[in-house]
Motif scaffolding. Structure first.
Motif, PDB file in Angstrom:
ATOM      1  N   ARG A 100     -37.832  31.479 -25.317  1.00  0.00           N
ATOM      2  CA  ARG A 100     -38.894  30.647 -26.459  1.00  0.00           C
ATOM      3  C   ARG A 100     -40.121  30.819 -26.579  1.00  0.00           C
ATOM      4  O   ARG A 100     -40.304  32.555 -26.646  1.00  0.00           O
ATOM      5  CB  ARG A 100     -40.439  29.706 -25.423  1.00  0.00           C
TER       6      ARG A 100
ATOM      7  N   THR B 229     -33.744  24.399 -35.617  1.00  0.00           N
ATOM      8  CA  THR B 229     -33.864  23.158 -35.197  1.00  0.00           C
ATOM      9  C   THR B 229     -33.787  24.305 -33.735  1.00  0.00           C
ATOM     10  O   THR B 229     -33.755  25.230 -33.475  1.00  0.00           O
ATOM     11  CB  THR B 229     -31.857  22.976 -35.421  1.00  0.00           C
ATOM     12  N   ALA B 230     -34.748  23.055 -32.783  1.00  0.00           N
ATOM     13  CA  ALA B 230     -34.865  23.847 -31.399  1.00  0.00           C
ATOM     14  C   ALA B 230     -35.404  22.764 -30.703  1.00  0.00           C
ATOM     15  O   ALA B 230     -36.151  21.675 -31.720  1.00  0.00           O
ATOM     16  CB  ALA B 230     -35.959  24.896 -31.802  1.00  0.00           C
ATOM     17  N   VAL B 231     -36.684  22.723 -29.927  1.00  0.00           N
ATOM     18  CA  VAL B 231     -37.293  22.238 -28.759  1.00  0.00           C
ATOM     19  C   VAL B 231     -38.477  22.514 -29.159  1.00  0.00           C
ATOM     20  O   VAL B 231     -39.046  23.551 -29.145  1.00  0.00           O
ATOM     21  CB  VAL B 231     -36.791  21.615 -27.610  1.00  0.00           C
TER      22      VAL B 231
ATOM     23  N   THR C  35     -33.750  18.480 -35.099  1.00  0.00           N
ATOM     24  CA  THR C  35     -32.556  19.182 -35.865  1.00  0.00           C
ATOM     25  C   THR C  35     -32.805  19.112 -37.216  1.00  0.00           C
ATOM     26  O   THR C  35     -32.920  17.476 -37.175  1.00  0.00           O
ATOM     27  CB  THR C  35     -31.589  18.118 -35.168  1.00  0.00           C
TER      28      THR C  35
ATOM     29  N   LEU D  25     -37.217  17.062 -29.748  1.00  0.00           N
ATOM     30  CA  LEU D  25     -36.537  18.066 -30.359  1.00  0.00           C
ATOM     31  C   LEU D  25     -36.443  17.928 -32.284  1.00  0.00           C
ATOM     32  O   LEU D  25     -36.770  16.563 -32.126  1.00  0.00           O
ATOM     33  CB  LEU D  25     -35.115  17.458 -29.829  1.00  0.00           C
TER      34      LEU D  25
ATOM     35  N   ARG E 177     -41.080  26.805 -29.829  1.00  0.00           N
ATOM     36  CA  ARG E 177     -39.847  26.650 -30.151  1.00  0.00           C
ATOM     37  C   ARG E 177     -38.778  27.199 -29.067  1.00  0.00           C
ATOM     38  O   ARG E 177     -38.699  28.271 -29.126  1.00  0.00           O
ATOM     39  CB  ARG E 177     -39.146  25.819 -31.043  1.00  0.00           C
ATOM     40  N   GLN E 178     -38.355  26.294 -28.713  1.00  0.00           N
ATOM     41  CA  GLN E 178     -36.592  27.272 -27.984  1.00  0.00           C
ATOM     42  C   GLN E 178     -35.363  26.624 -28.629  1.00  0.00           C
ATOM     43  O   GLN E 178     -34.850  25.715 -28.297  1.00  0.00           O
ATOM     44  CB  GLN E 178     -36.932  26.740 -26.604  1.00  0.00           C
ATOM     45  N   ALA E 179     -34.208  27.126 -28.892  1.00  0.00           N
ATOM     46  CA  ALA E 179     -33.645  27.119 -29.507  1.00  0.00           C
ATOM     47  C   ALA E 179     -31.905  27.483 -28.618  1.00  0.00           C
ATOM     48  O   ALA E 179     -32.870  28.179 -27.722  1.00  0.00           O
ATOM     49  CB  ALA E 179     -32.901  27.678 -30.913  1.00  0.00           C
ATOM     50  N   PRO E 180     -31.251  27.148 -28.949  1.00  0.00           N
ATOM     51  CA  PRO E 180     -30.040  26.342 -27.757  1.00  0.00           C
ATOM     52  C   PRO E 180     -29.630  28.141 -27.750  1.00  0.00           C
ATOM     53  O   PRO E 180     -29.795  28.699 -28.332  1.00  0.00           O
ATOM     54  CB  PRO E 180     -28.722  25.906 -28.087  1.00  0.00           C
ATOM     55  N   GLY E 181     -29.801  29.077 -25.828  1.00  0.00           N
ATOM     56  CA  GLY E 181     -29.561  29.666 -25.797  1.00  0.00           C
ATOM     57  C   GLY E 181     -30.532  31.188 -26.636  1.00  0.00           C
ATOM     58  O   GLY E 181     -29.775  32.496 -26.595  1.00  0.00           O
ATOM     59  N   ARG E 182     -31.342  31.004 -26.883  1.00  0.00           N
ATOM     60  CA  ARG E 182     -32.528  31.300 -27.213  1.00  0.00           C
ATOM     61  C   ARG E 182     -33.589  31.131 -26.626  1.00  0.00           C
ATOM     62  O   ARG E 182     -34.276  30.109 -25.915  1.00  0.00           O
ATOM     63  CB  ARG E 182     -32.670  31.328 -28.662  1.00  0.00           C
TER      64      ARG E 182
END
Length: 111
Positions: free
Chosen positions: A45, A90-92, A108, A106, A38-43
């Motif tokens: 993978r 929350t992440a892709v 959420t 995604l 997973r990859q959260a915004p600004g972080r």
């Protein structure tokens, strides 16, 4: 050609559950290690869970006892059951196998 197609993401309230699916073609999930990331915004993978060809599963500490990775060999599909979801989940979410990534789905978690 290996293809991985994720599905099952969406919006869920904290404490809720989702099951992600990764339909695989061109690769036999039964004999290959498969993983969910997973990859959260600004972080960056990060690895969430993986299952070895022998069926051994391991998990990130942050999801242990809440997430379960499994595979259906007949459907050549890998799943990620996610329970007791938290906003920080929350992440892709991406499926990976055979050095190939899926397109992501995604998730959420919000009230």
């Amino acid at each position: 050609q290996v293809q991985l197609v994720e599905s099952g993401g969406g919006l869920v309230q904290p404490g809720g559950s989702l099951r992600l699916s990764c339909a695989v073609s061109g690769l036999i999930v039964r004999i290959n290690p498969m993983g969910w990331y997973r990859q959260a915004p600004g972080r960056e993978r990060e690895l969430v869970a993986q299952v070895s060809s022998g069926g051994f599963a391991n998990y990130a500490d942050s999801v242990k006892d809440r997430f379960t990775i499994s595979r259906d060999n007949a459907k050549n599909t890998v799943y990620l059951q996610m329970n007791n979801l938290k906003p920080e989940d929350t992440a892709v979410y991406y499926c990976r196998g055979g050095l190939v990534w899926g397109q992501g789905t995604l998730v959420t978690v919000s009230s």
